[in-house]
Design a protein around this motif. Structure first.
Motif, PDB file in Angstrom:
ATOM      1  N   PHE A  34       0.842  -1.188   0.000  1.00 37.22           N
ATOM      2  CA  PHE A  34       0.000   0.000   0.000  1.00 37.22           C
ATOM      3  C   PHE A  34       0.883   1.246   0.000  1.00 37.22           C
ATOM      4  CE2 PHE A  34      -3.003  -3.134   1.437  1.00 37.22           C
ATOM      5  CZ  PHE A  34      -4.230  -2.697   0.946  1.00 37.22           C
ATOM      6  N   LYS A  35       0.455   2.255  -0.720  1.00 42.22           N
ATOM      7  CA  LYS A  35       1.166   3.530  -0.767  1.00 42.22           C
ATOM      8  C   LYS A  35       0.466   4.505   0.172  1.00 42.22           C
ATOM      9  CE  LYS A  35       2.816   7.002  -4.080  1.00 42.22           C
ATOM     10  NZ  LYS A  35       2.860   7.355  -5.530  1.00 42.22           N
ATOM     11  N   THR A  36       1.239   5.145   1.035  1.00 42.48           N
ATOM     12  CA  THR A  36       0.629   6.043   2.011  1.00 42.48           C
ATOM     13  C   THR A  36       0.185   7.345   1.358  1.00 42.48           C
ATOM     14  OG1 THR A  36       2.816   6.899   2.607  1.00 42.48           O
ATOM     15  CG2 THR A  36       1.919   5.112   3.956  1.00 42.48           C
ATOM     16  N   ILE A  37      -0.906   7.889   1.898  1.00 41.13           N
ATOM     17  CA  ILE A  37      -1.442   9.158   1.415  1.00 41.13           C
ATOM     18  C   ILE A  37      -2.002   9.921   2.607  1.00 41.13           C
ATOM     19  CG2 ILE A  37      -3.725   8.180   0.908  1.00 41.13           C
ATOM     20  CD1 ILE A  37      -3.896  10.146  -1.463  1.00 41.13           C
ATOM     21  N   SER A  38      -1.905  11.243   2.547  1.00 40.91           N
ATOM     22  CA  SER A  38      -2.506  12.094   3.562  1.00 40.91           C
ATOM     23  C   SER A  38      -3.206  13.249   2.867  1.00 40.91           C
ATOM     24  CB  SER A  38      -1.430  12.636   4.520  1.00 40.91           C
ATOM     25  OG  SER A  38      -2.023  13.436   5.523  1.00 40.91           O
ATOM     26  N   THR A  39      -4.356  13.620   3.362  1.00 43.30           N
ATOM     27  CA  THR A  39      -5.097  14.754   2.815  1.00 43.30           C
ATOM     28  C   THR A  39      -5.195  15.842   3.884  1.00 43.30           C
ATOM     29  OG1 THR A  39      -7.257  13.908   3.523  1.00 43.30           O
ATOM     30  CG2 THR A  39      -6.440  13.203   1.351  1.00 43.30           C
ATOM     31  N   PRO A  40      -5.450  17.097   3.482  1.00 42.19           N
ATOM     32  CA  PRO A  40      -5.526  18.177   4.473  1.00 42.19           C
ATOM     33  C   PRO A  40      -6.663  17.959   5.463  1.00 42.19           C
ATOM     34  CG  PRO A  40      -5.365  19.052   2.239  1.00 42.19           C
ATOM     35  CD  PRO A  40      -5.615  17.589   2.103  1.00 42.19           C
ATOM     36  N   VAL A  41      -6.460  18.419   6.673  1.00 46.19           N
ATOM     37  CA  VAL A  41      -7.518  18.298   7.674  1.00 46.19           C
ATOM     38  C   VAL A  41      -8.635  19.297   7.401  1.00 46.19           C
ATOM     39  CG1 VAL A  41      -6.535  19.917   9.351  1.00 46.19           C
ATOM     40  CG2 VAL A  41      -7.899  17.971  10.150  1.00 46.19           C
ATOM     41  N   VAL A  42      -8.340  20.354   6.637  1.00 49.29           N
ATOM     42  CA  VAL A  42      -9.349  21.338   6.252  1.00 49.29           C
ATOM     43  C   VAL A  42      -9.648  21.187   4.759  1.00 49.29           C
ATOM     44  CG1 VAL A  42      -9.911  23.793   6.039  1.00 49.29           C
ATOM     45  CG2 VAL A  42      -8.669  22.965   8.049  1.00 49.29           C
ATOM     46  N   GLU A  43     -10.921  20.986   4.412  1.00 49.10           N
ATOM     47  CA  GLU A  43     -11.329  20.791   3.020  1.00 49.10           C
ATOM     48  C   GLU A  43     -12.555  21.651   2.730  1.00 49.10           C
ATOM     49  OE1 GLU A  43     -10.515  18.263   0.546  1.00 49.10           O
ATOM     50  OE2 GLU A  43      -9.393  16.737   1.661  1.00 49.10           O
ATOM     51  N   TYR A  44     -12.867  21.825   1.441  1.00 48.78           N
ATOM     52  CA  TYR A  44     -14.137  22.444   1.073  1.00 48.78           C
ATOM     53  C   TYR A  44     -15.265  21.464   1.378  1.00 48.78           C
ATOM     54  CZ  TYR A  44     -11.731  26.186  -1.455  1.00 48.78           C
ATOM     55  OH  TYR A  44     -10.955  27.261  -1.788  1.00 48.78           O
TER      56      TYR A  44
END
Length: 374
Positions: A34-44
């Motif tokens: 698996f490839k790690t990913i992170s998204t912003p804690v603040v989104e639209y």
């Protein structure tokens, strides 16, 4: 008084276990490619409230930004990751993530999760890899008393499909099915003018248990090929899990989706000692249609807070204190560096309620400092 409802401070074992769970998840998913990913804690907000994701804005922590657009604290990983990877090459299929989601409709506003998403893969391969990764992770945490439940959104859709409900009626009916309220289900469909629908839906609420449920409904639905195909699909996953050594696998044919974007197989893991849900997930192909993609997508998320509560406490290493002075602190520090397996505390004065297995002291002999046990 000092914290908003749903927020809490934490100390000690819960934090330690959660950190161990996070590192274990990183290692398990890394070994499974698996490839790690992170998204912003603040989104639209629209990332989660658009027609395909369909989440309820009222359950989110939100505000208006300077441009008048609604921003939210991340309420869901799957929709956020779909936004992030929609432009990735389809050869990238397996993704893992760790982090918090924030929702008002949970017992705690912040919920720590670790999860996987598998996109652009063969449908059964993705489902199998999701469930087998869950098994591998729980084994790594030495959690072995759990039940895996399988369901499918297509069952409710196929039974209700021939009948007309407006959007509000269908949402209320879904909630009643989710809560297994037979009386409310019967009331809703009768008031909507479909009393004939009450019997099959109420029966579904009790269609829960072992493999025998599939055999019962295979006979009951023998004239409905679409439903027979769903039963065969669930049974195929049951065979996989049992072959992998999971002895507690159940089906819930009356289970309905708890998130709008689910559109196929659904699965959950329950811990048998208290019935708490340790993971949940399923198929959500339609979520990618907002990016003009017809593809397969499946995943699951672990409730890391729940797992941390059920992990065995870590074996505590020997706790040692070194008594020093400002002049001998560096000597004590060098001794501490050499003691890699112990917890070493340096103090200038031993407190009366101190709790150490061993106590050392820096002393001076022949114009040299050394550390000796008291």
């Amino acid at each position: 008084m000092f914290l908003p409802a749903g927020s809490q401070d934490e100390t000690g074992i819960q934090i330690s276990n959660r950190l161990r769970a996070a590192e274990s998840f990183r290692l398990v998913t890394k070994k499974r490619n698996f490839k790690t990913i992170s998204t912003p804690v603040v989104e639209y907000a629209n990332t989660f409230t658009n027609q395909m994701a369909g989440m309820d804005l009222h359950s989110m922590l939100k505000w208006f930004n300077a441009e008048g657009e609604i921003e939210v604290l991340r309420p869901d990983w799957t929709a956020a990751i779909a936004r992030a990877i929609a432009g990735q090459h389809p050869s990238e299929q397996k993704w893992s993530y760790q982090g918090s989601v924030f929702r008002f409709d949970k017992d705690e506003t912040e919920n720590r999760q670790a999860g996987i998403e598998i996109v652009h893969a063969d449908q059964f391969l993705g489902e199998a890899e999701s469930l087998l990764t869950a098994i591998a992770y729980l084994k790594n945490l030495t959690i072995d008393t759990y039940v895996i439940e399988l369901g499918h959104t297509g069952i409710f859709d196929a039974i209700v499909g021939p009948y007309h409900f407006d959007e509000k009626q269908e949402l209320v009916l879904l909630d009643a099915m989710h809560d297994k309220r037979s009386d409310l289900v019967e009331e809703i469909v009768t008031q909507a003018g479909h009393p004939a629908l009450a019997e099959p839906l109420v029966a579904l609420i009790d269609a829960y248990g072992s493999r025998e449920i599939i055999n019962t409904y295979r006979e009951r639905w023998k004239k409905h090929q679409d439903l027979l195909d769903i039963l065969s699909h669930i049974e195929k996953l049951m065979d996989l899990l049992e072959s992998a050594g999971v002895t507690e696998v159940i089906v819930d044919l009356g289970r309905v989706k708890n998130l709008p974007y689910y559109d196929g197989i659904m699965f959950r893991g329950f811990l048998t000692n208290d019935g708490s849900t340790c993971f949940s997930g399923g198929r959500y192909d339609r979520l990618y249609e907002q990016f003009q993609q017809k593809t397969s997508a499946v995943g699951l998320a672990f409730d890391v807070d729940t797992l941390a509560k059920h992990m065995n406490a870590e074996q505590e290493p020997e706790k040692i204190c070194i008594l020093a002075t400002p002049a001998t602190h560096a000597v004590a520090e060098q001794f501490r560096i050499d003691m890699e397996e112990q917890v070493v505390d340096i103090q200038y004065q031993l407190k009366s309620d101190a709790n150490y297995q061993k106590i050392y002291q820096v002393v001076e002999e022949d114009s040299q400092y050394k550390v000796v046990e008291k």
